[in-house]
Structure formats: C-alpha cells, structure tokens
Design a protein around this motif. Structure first.
Motif, short mmCIF file in Angstrom:
data_model
loop_
_atom_site.label_atom_id
_atom_site.label_comp_id
_atom_site.label_asym_id
_atom_site.label_seq_id
_atom_site.Cartn_x
_atom_site.Cartn_y
_atom_site.Cartn_z
N LEU A 76 0.85 -1.06 -0.53
CA LEU A 76 0.32 -0.08 -0.22
C LEU A 76 0.63 1.24 -0.12
O LEU A 76 1.51 1.32 0.50
CB LEU A 76 -1.20 0.20 1.64
CG LEU A 76 -2.12 0.78 1.60
CD1 LEU A 76 -1.90 2.17 1.54
CD2 LEU A 76 -3.01 0.74 -0.19
N ILE A 77 0.63 2.45 -1.05
CA ILE A 77 1.20 3.80 -1.24
C ILE A 77 0.61 4.35 -0.78
O ILE A 77 -1.12 4.68 -1.12
CB ILE A 77 1.69 3.79 -2.37
CG1 ILE A 77 2.83 2.73 -2.36
CG2 ILE A 77 2.18 5.41 -2.35
CD1 ILE A 77 3.38 2.52 -3.92
N VAL A 78 0.62 5.47 -0.02
CA VAL A 78 -0.15 6.70 0.32
C VAL A 78 0.60 7.30 0.12
O VAL A 78 1.46 8.38 -0.27
CB VAL A 78 -0.96 6.60 1.67
CG1 VAL A 78 -1.67 7.62 2.07
CG2 VAL A 78 -1.07 6.07 2.83
N VAL A 79 -0.53 8.84 -0.81
CA VAL A 79 -0.11 9.84 -1.81
C VAL A 79 -0.79 11.20 -1.59
O VAL A 79 -1.64 11.16 -0.55
CB VAL A 79 -0.28 9.75 -3.34
CG1 VAL A 79 1.10 8.44 -3.61
CG2 VAL A 79 -1.55 9.56 -3.46
N THR A 80 -0.18 12.47 -1.58
CA THR A 80 -0.82 13.91 -0.93
C THR A 80 -0.84 14.34 -2.44
O THR A 80 0.37 13.97 -3.19
CB THR A 80 -0.97 13.97 0.29
OG1 THR A 80 -1.82 15.29 -0.09
CG2 THR A 80 0.86 14.55 0.37
N SER A 81 -1.31 15.56 -2.73
CA SER A 81 -0.92 16.68 -3.89
C SER A 81 -1.36 17.89 -3.41
O SER A 81 -2.12 18.52 -2.24
CB SER A 81 -1.20 16.15 -4.99
OG SER A 81 -2.86 16.05 -5.05
N ALA A 98 -9.75 13.38 3.80
CA ALA A 98 -9.46 13.94 2.75
C ALA A 98 -8.01 14.58 1.75
O ALA A 98 -7.74 14.37 0.75
CB ALA A 98 -10.35 14.87 1.42
N LEU A 99 -6.94 14.51 2.90
CA LEU A 99 -5.97 15.17 2.23
C LEU A 99 -4.86 14.21 1.46
O LEU A 99 -3.86 14.42 1.19
CB LEU A 99 -4.78 15.54 3.90
CG LEU A 99 -5.43 16.76 4.49
CD1 LEU A 99 -5.06 16.85 5.67
CD2 LEU A 99 -4.52 17.46 3.06
N ALA A 100 -5.27 12.33 2.02
CA ALA A 100 -4.24 11.29 1.25
C ALA A 100 -5.23 10.80 0.46
O ALA A 100 -6.96 10.61 0.49
CB ALA A 100 -3.60 11.42 2.66
N LEU A 101 -4.41 9.64 -0.75
CA LEU A 101 -5.64 8.85 -1.22
C LEU A 101 -5.01 8.10 -1.32
O LEU A 101 -3.47 7.65 -0.65
CB LEU A 101 -5.86 9.44 -2.59
CG LEU A 101 -7.28 10.07 -2.78
CD1 LEU A 101 -7.45 10.70 -4.37
CD2 LEU A 101 -8.05 10.09 -2.13
N VAL A 219 0.47 13.80 6.97
CA VAL A 219 0.18 14.55 6.15
C VAL A 219 -0.80 15.85 7.61
O VAL A 219 -1.18 15.75 7.68
CB VAL A 219 -0.19 14.71 5.00
CG1 VAL A 219 -1.85 14.25 4.91
CG2 VAL A 219 -1.18 15.94 4.07
N SER A 220 -0.16 17.44 7.16
CA SER A 220 -0.79 17.97 7.45
C SER A 220 -1.06 19.78 7.04
O SER A 220 -0.08 19.97 6.56
CB SER A 220 -0.18 18.86 9.42
OG SER A 220 1.12 19.00 8.50
#
Length: 308
Positions: A76-81, A98-101, A219-220
C-alpha cells in the motif's frame, strides 16, 4: 406551411431528446470506491518500485507505505498532492480526512493488480455539497492517476468495488442503512487544550511504540490546525482479523487501508467504523458485516492508544 411547422417542431423535439440523452448520464454517473489502474506481470517488488517512480513523475507526493494485514501479496502506498491540500485548505474541518489517497498493489492471478481510491468517489463522500467547490482539483488528481498508471504495466482504468456504483447524491449522504452513521458522525477520541498539545501527545506516543499500532503516514495543514495520520493495525483484533473476512472478491480492496485519525483544532477524530468500512465495501452483505461486528469497536480501542 403547416407541414413545415410540424417538421420544425419534430426536429426540435428530436434535438432536445438528443441533447438530454447526452447530458443526463453525466449527472447520473455511478462511482465506485476503487479503480483498477493497470496490471503488471513483473514481481511485486519491481512493480512497487515502478509505481512509486511513476506516481512521483505524475506529481504526487509519497507520504507513506506498508504491507497491509502482514500479507506478502499486498503493498500500500499513500499519496497527497498540491490539489488535495489546496482543496482542504479551501474548506477545512472534517474534509481534512481527504488530504490523502491510496494506491494498492495486490498479487492476484499471477499478476499484480495496481488500484487506487477513485478520487471523485471519496471526494463526494468527504466534501459532500462542498465537492462542487473542489471538483476541478479532483479532476486534476484523477488525470494524474491515469498518467501514472499508463506507465505501470497494461492500463485498465476499470472501476470496481461496487457492482451498481453510487451517484454523487448517494455518496454525499452515505450511510450503510437506516440507523447507521454518516460521514459527520465521527468518534471523538479525545480533546486537548490546544492543537499543539494534541500533536505533541500523539507524536510522543508514536515515538515510544504503541502495541499493535504503527504510523504509516502523516500530512498536515498547520495554519488550519489540521493533521491527518494513518495507522497500520496489527494483533488479534487488527487487519489480519478483519481484512480477509471482508475482502473476499477480486479485484482486492487493498487501498481500503490504512485507517486514519484526524486532529482538527484541539480534537482528535476517527471516522466511525460502520461508516468507513461500509463506504469502502458498499456491496458488503449484512451476513458478512455481522462477522466483523466487533471490528468498529476494536479499531476504536486500538486508535485510542494513540491519544492516551
């Protein structure tokens, strides 16, 4: 003359029919929780390396990764943008969830299935009516996923996780059934005097190792006093217990995990298990749900250790 008028009206009716038949499907679009982006015949390890590279090339930031449920066939890889952060920045509050997908890789049928959380599905669920304000940002995120997947193997772009799918209105007010929690019915794990106190406590607990709870990502948006954490849950009541029970079809819902907590101002929230699990498995039958009746409470107990 009269015939000409009749023909004109007929043409108008036909034109209107064509217009509405092309416009209406976009409003009635059905969404699924996951998208099978691509499949690869490479090894899981090689595919993970490739996917990481292509996600970065597409403009994503990789913020965490792990092996869900201690399953050697999953990663599993977690991403943001920038788009995801800007969207939360414009709305705040519980949309911090919703900060991460997530991108899931699963070895299935002698190949690696590369899937990801469908942006519009989760966006509509978490932003609800406010999704209209961030729709363009989510379209860009979706395009980034497709760009990345095009170079990760054989592109698929196939939605899955719900046979019939859910439309936007269903998602914006989603609950599994009458009496079940909605998105806003979160569980407040604890409140602190300040946002900083909450973060300090959580980070301290993480650093000292919490039994059966391991941080996967954080993530913040400090200026909004929002911070999202994702945790791997192990032990007899963790992922190895509930994931094999509910993830029984193909393609696997690996991107369902990890589970999150959100620090919002001085409060620490988690999505109710009966909402978060159901949203991730909307076709889950009640007979299967009853097999994990204790899981929402187990998850709450595990995540409560983070704030104790």
């Amino acid at each position: 003359f009269n015939t000409g008028i009749i023909m004109t009206h007929s043409h108008r009716i036909v034109a209107l029919f064509v217009l509405f038949s092309t416009v209406l499907p976009s409003y009635a679009q059905k969404l699924s929780p996951y998208t099978l982006g691509a499949v690869s015949t490479e090894s899981l390890q090689n595919t993970v390396t490739l996917v990481q590279s292509e996600l970065k090339n597409a403009g994503f930031e990789l913020i965490g990764e792990y092996q869900p449920a201690n399953d050697p066939n999953r990663w599993l890889i977690v991403v943001t943008s920038e788009e995801l952060r800007n969207a939360v920045q414009s709305t705040g509050g519980l949309t911090g969830f919703a900060l991460a997908l997530r991108v899931g890789l699963t070895k299935e049928n002698n190949q690696i299935a590369i899937s990801y959380t469908t942006p519009a599905y989760w966006g509509n669920a978490y932003y609800q009516k406010k999704f209209e304000q961030v729709k363009d940002a989510y379209q860009k995120v979706d395009e980034k996923f497709k760009t990345a997947m095009n170079n990760c193997g054989t592109p698929k772009n196939e939605p899955f996780g719900s046979k019939k799918g859910l439309d936007e209105n269903d998602l914006r007010s989603y609950k599994y059934m009458i009496g079940m929690p909605k998105f806003g019915d979160t569980i407040e794990l604890k409140s602190f005097p300040t946002f900083e106190d909450a973060i300090k406590k959580i980070d301290h607990n993480i650093s000292t190792s919490i039994e059966n709870v391991q941080k996967v990502y954080e993530v913040s948006i400090p200026e909004l006093k929002i911070k999202l954490y994702g945790f791997a849950l192990s032990g007899t009541k963790g992922e190895e217990k509930f994931l094999p029970t509910i993830d029984i079809g193909n393609t696997k819902h690996t991107a369902f995990l990890p589970y999150e907590i959100l620090v919002m101002n001085n409060e620490v929230h988690m999505l109710h298990g009966r909402y978060r699990i159901a949203l991730s498995f909307p076709d889950l039958k009640m007979v299967t749900f009853t097999k994990i009746m204790s899981t929402p409470g187990d998850i709450k107990d595990l995540l409560s250790k983070v704030v104790e």
